[in-house]
Design an enzyme around this catalytic site. Structure first.
Site, short mmCIF file in Angstrom:
data_model
loop_
_atom_site.label_atom_id
_atom_site.label_comp_id
_atom_site.label_asym_id
_atom_site.label_seq_id
_atom_site.Cartn_x
_atom_site.Cartn_y
_atom_site.Cartn_z
N THR A 147 -1.04 12.21 4.33
CA THR A 147 -0.59 13.45 3.71
C THR A 147 -1.77 14.38 3.49
OG1 THR A 147 1.16 12.21 2.59
CG2 THR A 147 0.68 14.41 1.76
N ASN A 152 1.47 8.84 -0.42
CA ASN A 152 2.38 9.89 -0.86
C ASN A 152 3.60 10.02 0.04
OD1 ASN A 152 1.03 11.28 -3.20
ND2 ASN A 152 -0.63 11.38 -1.71
N THR A 153 3.46 9.63 1.31
CA THR A 153 4.55 9.78 2.27
C THR A 153 5.24 8.46 2.58
OG1 THR A 153 3.42 11.68 3.27
CG2 THR A 153 5.17 10.64 4.56
N ASN A 154 4.46 7.42 2.86
CA ASN A 154 5.01 6.12 3.24
C ASN A 154 4.43 4.99 2.40
OD1 ASN A 154 6.69 6.85 5.61
ND2 ASN A 154 4.75 7.49 6.49
N THR A 155 5.20 3.92 2.30
CA THR A 155 4.75 2.70 1.62
C THR A 155 4.80 1.56 2.63
OG1 THR A 155 5.62 3.48 -0.50
CG2 THR A 155 5.15 1.12 -0.30
N ALA A 191 -7.04 5.19 -5.48
CA ALA A 191 -7.01 3.76 -5.13
C ALA A 191 -7.14 3.57 -3.63
CB ALA A 191 -5.71 3.14 -5.64
N ASP A 192 -6.47 4.43 -2.84
CA ASP A 192 -6.52 4.27 -1.39
C ASP A 192 -7.93 4.46 -0.85
OD1 ASP A 192 -6.40 6.95 -2.21
OD2 ASP A 192 -5.34 7.61 -0.40
N GLU A 240 0.86 -1.18 0.00
CA GLU A 240 0.00 0.00 0.00
C GLU A 240 0.90 1.22 0.00
OE1 GLU A 240 -1.84 3.42 1.19
OE2 GLU A 240 -0.94 2.35 2.87
#
Length: 260
Positions: free
Chosen positions: A133, A10-13, A109-110, A7
């Site tokens: 974000t 914009n900031t973390n994966t 998508a999120d 997943e």
């Protein structure tokens, strides 16, 4: 069966492993658009080794990303190193929900994954608040359909904007202050952002419920959602695994669990 769910915000994966029964491991890395499949593979290989696992243990992969520039490299990670064809939200994944907005292709998508995860766990109608974000407020209908919502700047962006735009304001951490009325610059900034966002949440939840006209459960998720726990009674449930639950449900709906 071993599923790797990815997943990307914009900031973390987030990378998470599901063994068919439960999530057995979760890892987070900073989202970097230029990171290659090879770099992801080295990082993932090391983390799997810490779990005493190898790449070959992964049978399937599902991907949700709001960063189009990164999807190519993440798909290559699955294809070249995991030897699986990934299920990608927005490309080859059947979601099984109605998207009731003017331009369905514009739905992130999120937000769609959260709608599926929320409906799977709690039914509907729902208000889903995702604090990242951006802070999103999404409405899920009684049948699980995605009915739109609101997008506001995230709490971190607001704190960063204060520091960047005002020369005399320092960079401070987000925290729940002891008092609403700040007795110093740092406490005043923390109070303004924290209680400002509580007021944002409370005001928008009330307005959404009034416009929708039906009882609605409110579920919060996202990296900073836990900050607001206990600060407002407008949020019924805090669910940090909402997005992962949605990804797992998408895999199930697509019948995409494969065994080599």
């Amino acid at each position: 069966m071993m599923l790797l769910a990815i997943e990307q915000g914009n900031t973390n994966t987030t990378f998470a492993l599901h063994d068919g029964e439960t999530w057995i491991a979760q890892w987070r890395t900073a989202t970097e658009m230029a990171r290659t499949a090879d770099e992801y593979a080295v990082w993932l290989h090391q983390l799997l080794a810490m779990q005493k696992m190898e790449m070959s243990a992964v049978d399937d992969c599902v991907i949700s990303s709001v960063v189009p520039q990164s999807i190519f490299n993440i798909k290559n990670l699955a294809r070249r190193y995991l030897k699986v064809e990934p299920l990608v939200v927005g490309e080859n994944a059947e979601l099984g929900i109605d998207i009731r907005i003017e331009k369905p292709a514009e739905a992130g998508a999120d937000r769609l994954v959260n709608a599926i995860g929320g409906f799977t766990a709690y039914g509907g109608p729902l208000i889903l608040i995702d604090s990242g974000t951006a802070t999103t407020f999404d409405v899920v209908g009684p049948d699980g359909g995605f009915e739109g919502g609101l997008i506001a700047p995230g709490i971190n962006l607001s704190m960063q904007a204060l520091h960047t735009a005002a020369a005399r304001l320092p960079r401070v951490a987000i925290a729940k202050p002891a008092h609403v009325i700040g007795r110093g610059t740092v406490e005043a900034m923390q109070s303004g952002v924290f209680w400002g966002y509580v007021a944002l949440i409370e005001g928008l939840v009330d307005r959404i419920r009034a416009e929708y006209g039906k009882p609605m459960r409110t579920v919060a998720t996202g990296g900073v959602a836990s900050l607001f726990e206990g600060a407002t009674d407008k949020i019924d449930t805090f669910d940090p695994e909402l997005t992962l639950r949605g990804l797992l449900e998408i895999v199930r709906r697509n019948g995409n669990i494969r065994t080599r």
